[in-house]
Every structure is written in C-alpha cells, then in structure tokens.
Design a protein around this motif. Structure first.
Motif, PDB file in Angstrom:
ATOM      1  N   UNK A 127    -107.547 -19.930  -8.706  1.00 61.93           N
ATOM      2  CA  UNK A 127    -106.905 -18.697  -8.273  1.00 61.93           C
ATOM      3  C   UNK A 127    -105.675 -18.385  -9.076  1.00 61.93           C
ATOM      4  N   UNK A 128    -104.894 -19.413  -9.428  1.00 51.82           N
ATOM      5  CA  UNK A 128    -103.690 -19.204 -10.227  1.00 51.82           C
ATOM      6  C   UNK A 128    -104.027 -18.631 -11.593  1.00 51.82           C
ATOM      7  N   UNK A 129    -105.086 -19.150 -12.219  1.00 56.02           N
ATOM      8  CA  UNK A 129    -105.512 -18.630 -13.531  1.00 56.02           C
ATOM      9  C   UNK A 129    -105.910 -17.160 -13.409  1.00 56.02           C
ATOM     10  N   UNK A 130    -106.659 -16.833 -12.343  1.00 57.45           N
ATOM     11  CA  UNK A 130    -107.044 -15.437 -12.121  1.00 57.45           C
ATOM     12  C   UNK A 130    -105.805 -14.580 -11.876  1.00 57.45           C
ATOM     13  N   UNK A 131    -104.837 -15.109 -11.126  1.00 61.91           N
ATOM     14  CA  UNK A 131    -103.596 -14.380 -10.879  1.00 61.91           C
ATOM     15  C   UNK A 131    -102.838 -14.112 -12.162  1.00 61.91           C
ATOM     16  N   UNK A 164    -100.697 -14.140  -5.895  1.00 59.83           N
ATOM     17  CA  UNK A 164    -101.862 -13.262  -6.067  1.00 59.83           C
ATOM     18  C   UNK A 164    -103.125 -14.103  -6.189  1.00 59.83           C
ATOM     19  N   UNK A 165    -102.988 -15.307  -6.780  1.00 59.05           N
ATOM     20  CA  UNK A 165    -104.133 -16.197  -6.939  1.00 59.05           C
ATOM     21  C   UNK A 165    -104.559 -16.902  -5.672  1.00 59.05           C
ATOM     22  N   UNK A 166    -103.911 -16.608  -4.547  1.00 61.28           N
ATOM     23  CA  UNK A 166    -104.381 -17.127  -3.273  1.00 61.28           C
ATOM     24  C   UNK A 166    -103.621 -18.303  -2.711  1.00 61.28           C
TER      25      UNK A 166
END
Length: 322
Positions: free
Chosen positions: A273-277, A259-261
């Motif tokens: 992106x991983x943190x946002x995911x 999901x974080x890209x």
C-alpha cells in the motif's frame, strides 16, 4: 442481494490487511489522468515519474515502518536537508573522501533516528511532539551549515546515482532494491511481526516478553537511515546541498503511507500500500506540473493544497480501521 451488499461493503471498507484496493484506486486514477492529460503516458514523462518517485519512495519506506509501529517521524524532511548539506560540505573529487562522506552521512542518519527513538521510548513523550522538536534542531543545524543552497558534489558521485536508460534508471533500481529488503524484514522476520504487534497493542507485545523499546527505536533508526539515503540521492541529483531540500518530504511521506492504507494509529497496512501511495502522490504532482505548463499556472501552490486534501480524505476514509 447479500453478495452485492458484501461487494460494496468491501469496496467502501477494504480489508485492512490488503493493498489490492489501493492499487485499484491507482489504476482508476491513471485511466482518468490519461483521459485528461494524454501526454502523461509518453515514455519520457513516465520515465520522469519513476525517477521523481525515488526520493519520496525511499523516505516513505522508513516512514511507513514508523507509522506501522504506531509512531510518526516529522523530522525526516529536516534530516534530509541536513544530510544534503553534510554531503555537499565534505565531498571532494577524491574517491576516498567520497566514501568517507557517505559513511558520515549514513552514520548521521542512524544517530538522528536513534535520538528520535530513544526520546520517544525513554521519555514517554508522544512521537509527534518529539519529532516535531527534533525537526527544529535538525533544521537549525542545516541553516548553520548553509542558509540556502551550496557546497560541492563531485560529478562522479552525481553520475553514479543518476544514470538512466529509458524507463530504467539507477535511482529506480535502487528504490526497488530497498523495497526488496523491506519486504524481507516486514514479512519474513520476527521483527516485521513485532512491528505490526507494536502498532496494534504495545502492552500486549510487552507482556509477551518482547523488548518494545528495541523494536520502537529500530523503526526510527531505519527511518533515519532512509532519510540519509534520500538526502544523498537528492544531493547527487541537484549537485548541491540545500537547507530546504527536504521540507516537502515530511508531509508527502506521511501522505503516501496513509493513502497507502496504514492509519496513523498503526498496526495495519503494509509495504504494498505504501508503494501505491507513493505512486499516487508522485503521479498527482506530475499531473499538476503538466497542467500548470499547459495553462501557465503556478503548480507549487496547488501541490500543497492537493497534498493536504488527499491526506485529510485518506484519514477520513481509513478512520474506522484503527
């Protein structure tokens, strides 16, 4: 007209090296969630979300490096379960024993990761198959130690990892510390550049004289170490070990990273992106809990459905980025 076309193209096909679009999605989801469930932004609930993010965030940091390098680790959940039981079966109230138990658990995580990495590299077996097989081994060992939950976690160890002050807590500060460490590794060292190159084109990296095996194994070692840290935190949080404590984190960590890209093919994406995911997955789980409480529903059933749907949608959305 060209500017409009360019704008919508960037929205539908975000730059593969940027996490800004993922954070934009997160902001939009927060606005929608607050409109539907106003109590979501209450201080106590936001504090709970930040704390609930920690175990998923920790394991996702390791999973993200593995996937970024073109691999995947389906054994992290079983590793977490096994680590909680190792901790719960070796700790006592003695500070010396607690320290020795910590080293034992962290060392076990390194061994588990090394095993996965060597099997993937030396045996030339797809990482999905390797880590699926080792997950059965780790899970079997967990059941051998304790079929359900049990063991003993000292109060001193539990308190040291669960102290909180409103929105701030030891677990969340621990998570931020590991984010800082991974940021340095990924964006300030050759190792980080090699991980991107490994996921982009392993053959080119090997032809450049870089030890592909060393980089690949190291990503799995880090994933194993982060799984061990996650297991220790979970053991402290619930004051026991459990053979099934880590089960949800395998799919959830993969979901957060994708999901974080970062596509499953690796090579693109990143830490932001991983943190946002992680935040998106944690937030959706929290919202389901709030909704289930309001309407007296069994949220655990819907969590699994939602997680699967989110993962499928993310893979479809990023399929052209590999």
């Amino acid at each position: 007209m060209n500017k409009i076309d360019s704008f919508w193209y960037q929205i539908l096909h975000p730059d593969r090296h940027s996490s800004a679009f993922i954070w934009f999605i997160l902001l939009g989801l927060v606005i929608i969630v607050v409109a539907i469930v106003p109590e979501f932004i209450q201080i106590n609930n936001v504090s709970n979300v930040l704390i609930q993010m920690v175990p998923l965030g920790l394991v996702s940091l390791g999973q993200g490096l593995v996937i970024l390098g073109g691999g995947i680790d389906l054994s992290v959940g079983s590793q977490i379960s096994l680590i909680t039981l190792i901790a719960a079966n070796t700790m006592t109230d003695s500070p010396v024993i607690i320290i020795l138990s910590l080293f034992l658990c962290l060392g076990a995580g390194v061994v588990f990761g090394t095993l996965n990495g060597l099997l993937v590299h030396k045996m030339n077996i797809p990482p999905l198959i390797v880590t699926l097989c080792t997950s059965f081994i780790f899970q079997g060992l967990a059941y051998t130690l304790h079929k359900t939950t049990g063991g003993y976690i000292p109060s001193s160890f539990q308190m040291s990892l669960t102290i909180s002050w409103g929105l701030f807590s030891i677990p969340f500060l621990l998570f931020l510390s590991f984010i800082g460490i991974e940021f340095y590794l990924l964006y300030r060292t050759r190792f980080g550049r090699y991980i991107y190159a490994l996921g982009g084109n392993e053959e080119v990296l090997a032809n450049a004289g870089v030890s592909v095996g060393k980089i690949k194994v190291t990503t799995y070692v880090i994933a194993g170490l982060m799984a061990a840290i996650t297991g220790l935190y979970l053991a402290a949080r619930v004051k026991s070990g459990g053979a099934l404590y880590g089960v949800p984190f395998t799919l959830n960590s993969v979901t957060a990273v994708v999901v974080g890209g970062t596509p499953l093919s690796g090579g693109v994406g990143g830490l932001g992106g991983t943190i946002a995911g992680v935040a998106i997955v944690s937030m959706l789980n929290n919202v389901l809990n709030l909704i289930s409480f309001r309407f007296n529903l069994q949220s655990s059933f819907y969590k699994e459905i939602l997680t699967g749907l989110v993962l499928v949608i993310a893979m479809i959305f990023y399929r052209k980025r590999s």
